[in-house]
Enzyme design. Sequence first.
Site, PDB file in Angstrom:
ATOM      1  N   GLU A 221       0.919  -1.147  -0.056  1.00 11.07           N
ATOM      2  CA  GLU A 221      -0.043  -0.089  -0.107  1.00 11.07           C
ATOM      3  C   GLU A 221       0.867   1.325   0.009  1.00 11.07           C
ATOM      4  OE1 GLU A 221      -2.083  -1.564   3.649  1.00 11.07           O
ATOM      5  OE2 GLU A 221      -3.776  -0.741   2.617  1.00 11.07           O
ATOM      6  N   SER A 241       7.429   4.464   2.985  1.00 13.33           N
ATOM      7  CA  SER A 241       8.668   4.829   2.266  1.00 13.33           C
ATOM      8  C   SER A 241       9.711   3.808   2.681  1.00 13.33           C
ATOM      9  CB  SER A 241       9.210   6.215   2.178  1.00 13.33           C
ATOM     10  OG  SER A 241      10.065   6.480   1.434  1.00 13.33           O
ATOM     11  N   ALA A 264       1.606   3.180   8.221  1.00 16.95           N
ATOM     12  CA  ALA A 264       1.320   4.231   6.866  1.00 16.95           C
ATOM     13  C   ALA A 264       2.208   5.437   7.592  1.00 16.95           C
ATOM     14  CB  ALA A 264      -0.159   4.674   7.372  1.00 16.95           C
ATOM     15  N   SER A 280       3.224   3.177  12.617  1.00 16.21           N
ATOM     16  CA  SER A 280       2.887   4.230  11.753  1.00 16.21           C
ATOM     17  C   SER A 280       3.421   5.686  11.958  1.00 16.21           C
ATOM     18  CB  SER A 280       1.457   4.366  11.843  1.00 16.21           C
ATOM     19  OG  SER A 280       0.755   3.395  11.446  1.00 16.21           O
ATOM     20  N   LYS A 304      22.557   2.392  17.726  1.00 11.23           N
ATOM     21  CA  LYS A 304      22.073   2.781  16.204  1.00 11.23           C
ATOM     22  C   LYS A 304      21.394   1.803  15.624  1.00 11.23           C
ATOM     23  CE  LYS A 304      25.580   6.194  15.527  1.00 11.23           C
ATOM     24  NZ  LYS A 304      26.546   6.709  14.898  1.00 11.23           N
ATOM     25  N   ARG A 318       7.820   5.107  18.656  1.00 11.06           N
ATOM     26  CA  ARG A 318       8.194   6.254  19.272  1.00 11.06           C
ATOM     27  C   ARG A 318       7.299   6.514  20.441  1.00 11.06           C
ATOM     28  NH1 ARG A 318      11.193  10.203  17.252  1.00 11.06           N
ATOM     29  NH2 ARG A 318      11.023   9.662  15.120  1.00 11.06           N
TER      30      ARG A 318
END
Length: 344
Positions: A221, A241, A264, A280, A304, A318
């Site tokens: 998608e 992406s 998304a 997302s 990292k 996050r």
Amino acid sequence: MSATLFSLAFGVGTQNRQGDWLEVFYAQPLLKPAGELVAAVAPLLGYAGGNQAITITTSQAAQLADALKPLDATQYALLTRLAESQRPLVATLLAEDAPLSSTPEAYLKLHLLSHRLAKPHGLNLTGIFPLLPNVAWTNQGAVDLSELAERQLEARLKGDLLEVFSVDKFPKMTDYVVPAGVRIADTARVRLGAYVGEGTTVMHEGFINFNAGTQGPGMIEGRVSAGVFVGKGSDLGGGCSTMGTLSGGGNIVISVGEGCLIGANAGIGIPLGDRNTVESGLYITAGTKVSLLDENDQLVKVVKARELAGQGDLLFRRNSQTGAVECKTHKSAIELNEALHAHN
């Protein structure tokens, strides 16, 4: 001359008025063709070795068909049809997987990818961009940009419309090959040279670039960029992406393991192992600092993101209060930390 080739294909294509190739369609490209087949066609083409794209006539196509009739029924049938062509014909022979030197060679390697004969990052595509002319893709095929205005006028004078779908170096894949077992909602969003595995669904906003693809089955998608290869059962959320890069011999490959979920508007710059989840809206680069948490959400170590590349069963998120990128695993963070030390 050796009777061994890396690839062989007979194609029909489009040239501009100067005789330069704009594109080539290979209906049945071969990877590592049989030695007796190569031995049969080489003398008819005057082929003496190396990587070559040899323009052929319809008479030569008929001779090639006769030579291959007892050896390969599929190539015989194809060449019989090509012998009736009113468009330019080409035989492309690749002795080795070397840097590209012609437009027909570039199109052959793009076909090998979309025919699933080679996987992303499995072919040498060095030099591809200068060899792919930027053309107008129209309802009458590829048109040289310098000839477009005249062609548009000619069409109008005949009461026709020359519709330009795009101006690009790459055509859409489905004008050349439709792999078995796929669903593509908007075919303009999958370029020739994409590897679309069986069982893959590409939704309306999904995009797959050349030298990228999916092992399948899975749902796309978001964007699958050049150099990215998505594993089975993965779901790339809308607007995500997955950023791989293509730079000749220095290619970077971003692989996505099986059963992954990239939410998304999320993105990755590192390879993912199996069953990873990226929240997302979260974008992870190789240098992103990630806080490893144990099963009690306690901080164990900050690393990292590149140090987590290829690890399985990870959740990237996050922290809504601190903004820190965190990672949890089905294993304890201590076990993961030990594995990282062992790897280093």
